[in-house]
Write a protein that holds these residues in place. Sequence first.
Motif, PDB file in Angstrom:
ATOM      1  N   HIS A  83      14.952  12.057   2.100  1.00  0.00           N
ATOM      2  CA  HIS A  83      15.734  10.816   2.122  1.00  0.00           C
ATOM      3  C   HIS A  83      15.790  10.255   3.548  1.00  0.00           C
ATOM      4  CE1 HIS A  83      17.343  10.051  -1.861  1.00  0.00           C
ATOM      5  NE2 HIS A  83      17.568  11.338  -2.034  1.00  0.00           N
ATOM      6  N   ARG A  89      12.508   8.820   4.585  1.00  0.00           N
ATOM      7  CA  ARG A  89      12.273   7.491   3.999  1.00  0.00           C
ATOM      8  C   ARG A  89      13.108   6.433   4.710  1.00  0.00           C
ATOM      9  NH1 ARG A  89      13.048   6.775  -2.409  1.00  0.00           N
ATOM     10  NH2 ARG A  89      15.257   6.927  -1.848  1.00  0.00           N
ATOM     11  N   ARG A 143       8.555  -7.373  -9.774  1.00  0.00           N
ATOM     12  CA  ARG A 143       8.791  -6.517  -8.613  1.00  0.00           C
ATOM     13  C   ARG A 143       8.109  -7.172  -7.412  1.00  0.00           C
ATOM     14  NH1 ARG A 143      10.626  -4.049  -4.802  1.00  0.00           N
ATOM     15  NH2 ARG A 143      10.840  -1.800  -4.686  1.00  0.00           N
ATOM     16  N   LYS A 173      13.088   0.654   1.546  1.00  0.00           N
ATOM     17  CA  LYS A 173      14.315   0.611   0.738  1.00  0.00           C
ATOM     18  C   LYS A 173      15.315  -0.258   1.502  1.00  0.00           C
ATOM     19  CE  LYS A 173      17.292   3.759  -1.807  1.00  0.00           C
ATOM     20  NZ  LYS A 173      17.419   2.925  -2.993  1.00  0.00           N
ATOM     21  N   TYR A 218      17.910  -6.725  -2.706  1.00  0.00           N
ATOM     22  CA  TYR A 218      17.713  -6.320  -4.102  1.00  0.00           C
ATOM     23  C   TYR A 218      17.859  -7.505  -5.041  1.00  0.00           C
ATOM     24  CZ  TYR A 218      16.949  -1.309  -4.002  1.00  0.00           C
ATOM     25  OH  TYR A 218      16.375  -0.069  -3.845  1.00  0.00           O
ATOM     26  N   HIS A 271      15.789  -7.618  -8.126  1.00  0.00           N
ATOM     27  CA  HIS A 271      16.191  -6.540  -9.036  1.00  0.00           C
ATOM     28  C   HIS A 271      17.457  -6.965  -9.790  1.00  0.00           C
ATOM     29  CE1 HIS A 271      13.917  -3.314  -6.603  1.00  0.00           C
ATOM     30  NE2 HIS A 271      13.597  -4.511  -6.165  1.00  0.00           N
ATOM     31  N   GLU A 329       8.611  -0.701 -12.140  1.00  0.00           N
ATOM     32  CA  GLU A 329       9.749   0.221 -12.151  1.00  0.00           C
ATOM     33  C   GLU A 329      10.986  -0.527 -12.647  1.00  0.00           C
ATOM     34  OE1 GLU A 329      11.055   1.364  -8.184  1.00  0.00           O
ATOM     35  OE2 GLU A 329      10.082  -0.397  -7.337  1.00  0.00           O
ATOM     36  N   ALA A 356      15.299   2.640 -10.545  1.00  0.00           N
ATOM     37  CA  ALA A 356      14.758   3.890 -11.103  1.00  0.00           C
ATOM     38  C   ALA A 356      13.255   3.760 -11.337  1.00  0.00           C
ATOM     39  CB  ALA A 356      15.464   4.227 -12.420  1.00  0.00           C
ATOM     40  N   ASN A 357      12.595   4.895 -11.447  1.00  0.00           N
ATOM     41  CA  ASN A 357      11.160   4.946 -11.755  1.00  0.00           C
ATOM     42  C   ASN A 357      10.971   5.378 -13.210  1.00  0.00           C
ATOM     43  OD1 ASN A 357      11.009   6.241  -8.511  1.00  0.00           O
ATOM     44  ND2 ASN A 357      10.020   4.318  -9.083  1.00  0.00           N
ATOM     45  N   LEU A 409       9.078   1.477  -5.221  1.00  0.00           N
ATOM     46  CA  LEU A 409       9.802   2.421  -4.383  1.00  0.00           C
ATOM     47  C   LEU A 409       9.661   3.768  -5.102  1.00  0.00           C
ATOM     48  CD1 LEU A 409      11.944   2.385  -1.860  1.00  0.00           C
ATOM     49  CD2 LEU A 409      13.321   3.380  -3.667  1.00  0.00           C
ATOM     50  N   GLY A 437      10.508   7.058  -5.868  1.00  0.00           N
ATOM     51  CA  GLY A 437      11.765   7.750  -5.599  1.00  0.00           C
ATOM     52  C   GLY A 437      11.630   9.221  -5.266  1.00  0.00           C
ATOM     53  N   ILE A 438      12.694   9.723  -4.686  1.00  0.00           N
ATOM     54  CA  ILE A 438      12.787  11.152  -4.384  1.00  0.00           C
ATOM     55  C   ILE A 438      12.894  11.921  -5.709  1.00  0.00           C
ATOM     56  CG2 ILE A 438      14.147  12.917  -3.166  1.00  0.00           C
ATOM     57  CD1 ILE A 438      13.007  10.795  -1.242  1.00  0.00           C
ATOM     58  N   THR A 439      13.567  11.332  -6.695  1.00  0.00           N
ATOM     59  CA  THR A 439      13.683  11.997  -8.004  1.00  0.00           C
ATOM     60  C   THR A 439      12.305  12.054  -8.666  1.00  0.00           C
ATOM     61  OG1 THR A 439      15.770  10.789  -8.123  1.00  0.00           O
ATOM     62  CG2 THR A 439      15.219  12.151 -10.011  1.00  0.00           C
ATOM     63  N   GLY A 443      16.000   8.687 -11.302  1.00  0.00           N
ATOM     64  CA  GLY A 443      16.517   8.130 -10.051  1.00  0.00           C
ATOM     65  C   GLY A 443      17.745   8.917  -9.623  1.00  0.00           C
ATOM     66  N   THR A 444      18.165   8.711  -8.403  1.00  0.00           N
ATOM     67  CA  THR A 444      19.316   9.439  -7.872  1.00  0.00           C
ATOM     68  C   THR A 444      20.560   9.216  -8.722  1.00  0.00           C
ATOM     69  OG1 THR A 444      18.444   9.419  -5.648  1.00  0.00           O
ATOM     70  CG2 THR A 444      20.836   9.634  -5.853  1.00  0.00           C
TER      71      THR A 444
END
Length: 306
Positions: A56, A59, A146, A157, A161, A164, A190, A194-195, A213, A215-217, A256-257
């Motif tokens: 995180h 990024r 997007r 990031k 937004y 979105h 996406e 979230a992805n 983006l 994601g880390i998830t 997503g987180t």
Amino acid sequence: MSEIAEYKRGFACVDGEFVPAATASVSIFDHSFLYGDGVFESIICRNGKPFALRPHLDRLWASCRYLQITPPFDQEQISAFITELLHRNELSEGYVRVVISRGEGYPVSDPRRARNPTLVISVQGSAATERSSDLGVKLAIASTRRTPPICLEPRVKSNNYLNHIVAKLEAIAAGADDALMLDLDGNIAELPVANIFVRHGDVLSTPPSNGILAGITRATILRLVAEGAAGPGMRVAERVMAAYDLFTAEEAFIVGTGTGVAFVESIDGRRIGDGAAGPVTKRLMDAYTELLARDEFDSQPTTQGA
Ligand code: PMP
């Protein structure tokens, strides 16, 4: 005196100072407030620790470097602030948001006029929507696309937004829970935060990381699949997909987180699979929950989410 809303109870950290969240403030001349000129990260915390903190922060650093914002503290300092903030708020589970804005300056959209970046760290005890794992997500394909890299690099990031949010408004108007955003070519990109993954046979597909983006998830899921958590023989393909690939999928889920892992029930009113959580989705939901619950989780997904 009226009660303080839950989201602003406890402490926040502004430029390294711990202050009551309800009265914490940044300047009305802050360029993130005026122009969205800033970056952020949302991080899930378990057992009093942020999950995957290093990716995180990496990024966040990449986003800052791209926008030529110099972080006002180093990663070790930010990590220590997060630990202290979780402790002060007595949170062992929750979410941390780290925001770095270009800072305060003359109100003109010239980044040279804001020279002292601002750091704000806040925490929440729960996700915005706590979703029961029996409940799926209904998606609507939004007409708002997007952001393509030629307009605004999607890997950054940033605090921009708006498209979105417009996509989310479209989804709400359509009676769906969330929006599925396409890229300029009409391929799957996406969700607003979230992805997405879809399964056909033993292949889990997800859009490539350069137009979204990533994601880390998402990176954590890639790692869990590589470790066999999705079942033997399951593999991942990062590939360009059209709506066709969704409508023909046996199952689909979003990650997503804030979302965790949630199954997709329908898209534009069309059921995905049998409209319930598929077997691979369930395995990955469990594996992700277990990973987060581990006292000493590995904070480094093998695939960088930057
Ligand atoms: N895409 C976008 C646009 C997002 O804002 C998020 C949430 N940060 C994600 C994907 C998921 O990323 P992560 O898993 O790092 O939360």
